[in-house]
Design an enzyme around this catalytic site. Structure first.
Site, PDB file in Angstrom:
ATOM      1  N   ASN B  49       0.840  -1.204   0.000  1.00 52.91           N
ATOM      2  CA  ASN B  49       0.000   0.000   0.000  1.00 52.91           C
ATOM      3  C   ASN B  49       0.871   1.248   0.000  1.00 52.91           C
ATOM      4  O   ASN B  49       1.841   1.328   0.747  1.00 52.91           O
ATOM      5  CB  ASN B  49      -0.904   0.033   1.229  1.00 52.91           C
ATOM      6  CG  ASN B  49      -1.899  -1.112   1.216  1.00 52.91           C
ATOM      7  OD1 ASN B  49      -1.891  -1.944   2.092  1.00 52.91           O
ATOM      8  ND2 ASN B  49      -2.730  -1.164   0.201  1.00 52.91           N
ATOM      9  N   GLU B 173      -6.741  -2.695  -9.078  1.00 54.40           N
ATOM     10  CA  GLU B 173      -7.331  -3.574  -8.046  1.00 54.40           C
ATOM     11  C   GLU B 173      -8.813  -3.818  -8.312  1.00 54.40           C
ATOM     12  O   GLU B 173      -9.629  -3.834  -7.399  1.00 54.40           O
ATOM     13  CB  GLU B 173      -7.105  -2.986  -6.646  1.00 54.40           C
ATOM     14  CG  GLU B 173      -5.634  -2.719  -6.376  1.00 54.40           C
ATOM     15  CD  GLU B 173      -5.354  -2.353  -4.925  1.00 54.40           C
ATOM     16  OE1 GLU B 173      -6.050  -2.886  -4.054  1.00 54.40           O
ATOM     17  OE2 GLU B 173      -4.439  -1.551  -4.686  1.00 54.40           O
TER      18      GLU B 173
HETATM   19  N1  LIG Z   1      -4.596  12.496  -3.711  1.00 60.95           N
HETATM   20  C1  LIG Z   1      -3.448  12.384  -3.018  1.00 60.95           C
HETATM   21  N2  LIG Z   1      -2.920  13.450  -2.388  1.00 60.95           N
HETATM   22  C2  LIG Z   1      -1.774  13.351  -1.710  1.00 60.95           C
HETATM   23  N3  LIG Z   1      -1.054  12.220  -1.605  1.00 60.95           N
HETATM   24  C3  LIG Z   1      -1.521  11.123  -2.204  1.00 60.95           C
HETATM   25  C4  LIG Z   1      -2.742  11.135  -2.945  1.00 60.95           C
HETATM   26  N4  LIG Z   1      -2.972   9.907  -3.432  1.00 60.95           N
HETATM   27  C5  LIG Z   1      -1.940   9.148  -3.010  1.00 60.95           C
HETATM   28  N5  LIG Z   1      -1.069   9.869  -2.282  1.00 60.95           N
HETATM   29  C6  LIG Z   1       0.184   9.365  -1.703  1.00 60.95           C
HETATM   30  O1  LIG Z   1       1.033   8.929  -2.736  1.00 60.95           O
HETATM   31  C7  LIG Z   1       1.635   7.694  -2.412  1.00 60.95           C
HETATM   32  C8  LIG Z   1       1.307   6.642  -3.440  1.00 60.95           C
HETATM   33  O2  LIG Z   1      -0.088   6.412  -3.432  1.00 60.95           O
HETATM   34  P1  LIG Z   1      -0.828   5.412  -4.405  1.00 60.95           P
HETATM   35  O3  LIG Z   1      -2.289   5.636  -4.234  1.00 60.95           O
HETATM   36  O4  LIG Z   1      -0.271   5.526  -5.760  1.00 60.95           O
HETATM   37  O5  LIG Z   1      -0.433   3.997  -3.763  1.00 60.95           O
HETATM   38  P2  LIG Z   1      -0.936   2.545  -4.144  1.00 60.95           P
HETATM   39  O6  LIG Z   1       0.270   1.743  -4.438  1.00 60.95           O
HETATM   40  O7  LIG Z   1      -1.980   2.592  -5.177  1.00 60.95           O
HETATM   41  O8  LIG Z   1      -1.542   2.046  -2.772  1.00 60.95           O
HETATM   42  P3  LIG Z   1      -2.780   1.079  -2.497  1.00 60.95           P
HETATM   43  O9  LIG Z   1      -2.273  -0.315  -2.591  1.00 60.95           O
HETATM   44  O10 LIG Z   1      -3.159   1.432  -1.096  1.00 60.95           O
HETATM   45  O11 LIG Z   1      -3.837   1.413  -3.473  1.00 60.95           O
HETATM   46  C9  LIG Z   1       1.164   7.350  -1.010  1.00 60.95           C
HETATM   47  O12 LIG Z   1       2.148   7.731  -0.102  1.00 60.95           O
HETATM   48  C10 LIG Z   1      -0.083   8.167  -0.827  1.00 60.95           C
HETATM   49  O13 LIG Z   1      -0.227   8.547   0.521  1.00 60.95           O
HETATM   50 MG   LIG Z   2      -4.109   2.139  -5.220  1.00 58.56          MG
END
Ligand SMILES: Nc1ncnc2c1ncn2[C@@H]1O[C@H](COP(=O)(O)OP(=O)(O)OP(=O)(O)O)[C@@H](O)[C@H]1O
Ligand SMILES: [Mg+2]
Lengths: 265, 286
Positions: B49, B173
């Site tokens: 995550n 996902e």
């Molecule tokens: N809209 C947003 N504003 C600020 N930070 C964000 C935003 N969306 C994601 N982040 C941050 O950017 C980083 C990457 O997020 P991302 O959503 O791409 O992760 P992910 O791999 O898709 O995770 P997950 O498995 O939970 O979906 C994380 O640290 C998250 O907190």
């Molecule tokens: Mg995600």
């Protein structure tokens, strides 16, 4: 809560159900306008028969229409009472201060009662035989002239249809939140008014948060699918104006003429 | 044979030094990403995550704009001018089936993308029917979303995306909220889309049984690609993966362990039944 029905639509396949929603909308408006032409028993009789005939055609039981009157009952009786007691003139056979009763005022009161009932019947007929989606389609179409003054008709219509569609989801969400709060010991429907209002707050706030999340996700999904405002969009859903729709409007024209003739008797 | 390998091995997605930082965030969500994806392949993106998977998905069709670096889709650079053309090439299926249903009925929802493109109505009707047929949802065309299961809603979302004939489908996902049956249905449909329509699939997932089907696996960690390669290459070092919370399915763990022990067993992906067959055949050979 589960699958709630928006509005009061009753599925069916009657002539009225199958009419173009635009025809039903326009007809309802015409009816509400021409009801003010009625001024004597003959005109009200004509209107009443017309409405009963329409109700008959819809194959919906009359009880649904009577139920439609019930929530308005207090307002109707209040207005009728005002009309009866406060109309001056005629030859009052009973008088007390500014209150008076005369044959004229009683008849006027009955007319008002009929007017209310007929309007409620005809608008119930519209909402019972038309899905909310068809309504929003009809509204969109009828508002089209407003595009000229740059009113965002298509955006409003899209908003309306999305809002309608998300009502069941939000109602599920509400149930979920209520259950979650119950698990944390919040009592709903208990205690005095202040307590009950306080109990609503822990539902409303999570509900707002979750609607914003849904709206955010949905806006991203819409953008990913190429939504870029309504310019250059085509429409998939279409309304079909058919012969019966023209006939319905014609019959309302005839009704108007009949009323004009009868009212001068 | 007259096969144009240039076409088959075409690079469809090319990321060069792509970096993206969310507003008010100190560390970039993705930093210096270099990635090439070949046409018609299935790519699995894995990572814990917050490793930047969704950010990658959103960059690929211009929902987010990279701070630096180049994103080239099918030979076209992603810029403010080309973003709407890129979105025709890249469709996304999101995670929550309830949060991506725009239309009031199944057919209306599938038509949404076509309406946005300004396709004439008679063509829309054909495309909507075709797309619903591909995902076995034609009989539900007039149904409202709240009467469908999560898996059926995701199938409608897939139909809505393929109706506009994209070359790439990203699944963020998309099966994670479904029951096992719904998951399997979606996987079958996606495999069909890859093999029959030649659609390139980029699947973001935590489901290791799904990763096994991929032609290429990309592992993200803290906004960087730490590994990219075939399933065999990625699972060759299960200990490293376990640190990331990524454990190969049991069958594959057994398989990898046996290979390590020098036992002659097929190193391709094996289903549980195939694995059992392989094992007893092995036993009878000994
Ligand atoms: N809209 C947003 N504003 C600020 N930070 C964000 C935003 N969306 C994601 N982040 C941050 O950017 C980083 C990457 O997020 P991302 O959503 O791409 O992760 P992910 O791999 O898709 O995770 P997950 O498995 O939970 O979906 C994380 O640290 C998250 O907190
Ligand atoms: Mg995600």
């Amino acid at each position: 809560m589960g699958k709630i029905i928006v509005g009061r639509y009753l599925p069916g396949n009657s002539l009225i159900h199958r009419l173009d929603p635009r025809a039903k909308f326009i007809a309802t408006f015409i009816f509400v306008a021409i009801i003010f032409l009625a001024n004597n028993w003959a005109t009200y009789l004509a209107l009443g028969l017309f409405v009963l005939w329409a109700v008959y055609l819809s194959k919906v039981s009359l009880t649904f229409f009577i139920k439609g009157v019930r929530p308005m009952l207090f307002l109707i009786l209040f207005t009728v009472a005002l009309q009866i007691f406060f109309t001056p003139g005629g030859n009052p056979f009973w008088q007390w201060g500014i209150l008076s009763l005369s044959k004229l005022s009683i008849i006027n009161g009955i007319f008002i009662l009929l007017r209310f009932t007929l309007i409620i019947f005809i608008s119930t007929l519209l909402t019972i035989t038309t899905t909310p989606l068809q309504m929003s389609d009809a509204i969109e179409y009828l508002l089209r002239p407003l595009r000229k003054i740059h009113f965002p008709v298509d955006e409003v219509a899209l908003m309306l249809s999305i809002a309608l569609q998300f009502i069941p989801l939000l109602s599920d969400e509400t149930t979920k939140i209520m259950n979650a709060q119950r698990a944390r010991g919040v009592d709903f429907g208990e205690g005095n008014i202040i307590k009950q209002i306080k109990a609503i707050v822990p539902i409303l706030i999570p509900l707002f948060v979750s609607s914003f999340n849904i709206a955010y996700d949905l806006s991203i999904a819409m953008e990913a699918r190429g939504y870029n405002g309504s310019a250059g969009r085509t429409k998939y859903r279409q309304l079909h104006w058919q012969k019966p729709d023209t006939l319905v409007l014609t019959s309302f024209g005839l009704l108007t003429i009949i009323l004009l003739i009868l009212r001068s008797y | 044979m007259d096969v144009d390998y240039g076409e088959i091995m075409k690079t469809l997605i090319d990321l060069k030094n792509v970096t993206y930082t969310y507003d008010e965030m100190k560390v970039p969500a993705l930093s210096d990403i270099n990635l090439r994806i070949l046409a018609h392949t299935w790519v699995a993106v894995v990572g814990v995550n917050g490793s930047g998977k969704s950010t990658l998905a959103r960059l690929l069709n211009g929902l987010l704009t990279a701070d630096s670096g180049d994103i080239i889709i099918d030979g076209m650079a992603l810029t403010a001018d080309s973003v709407w053309d890129i979105r025709k090439k890249v469709g996304i299926i999101f995670q929550n089936p309830d949060h991506q249903f725009v239309g009031a009925t199944v057919e209306d929802d599938v038509a949404f993308g076509l309406e946005n493109l300004g396709i004439p109505r008679d063509q829309m009707v054909e495309l909507v029917n075709w797309a619903l047929e591909q995902v076995n949802m034609l009989e539900f065309a007039h149904k409202a979303p709240q009467t469908l299961s999560g898996g059926q809603k995701q199938r409608v979302a897939i139909a809505g995306v393929i109706a506009t004939r994209p070359q790439i489908i990203i699944m963020d996902e998309s099966t994670s909220m479904l029951d096992p049956q719904g998951r399997q249905d979606i996987m079958k449909i996606m495999q069909y889309l890859q093999s029959e329509l030649g659609i390139t699939i980029l699947s973001i997932t935590h489901d290791m049984t799904e990763v096994i089907h991929a032609d290429q696996v990309v592992v993200l960690k803290e906004g960087q690609i730490i590994q990219s390669g075939s399933v065999e290459q990625i699972f060759a070092n299960p200990k490293e993966l376990a640190k990331l919370g990524l454990n190969p399915p049991f069958t594959q763990q057994v398989q990898l362990e046996l290979i390590k022990q020098g036992i002659d067993i097929d190193s391709k992906y094996l289903s549980e039944q195939e694995m059992v067959d392989e094992l007893w055949q092995l036993y009878s050979k000994m």
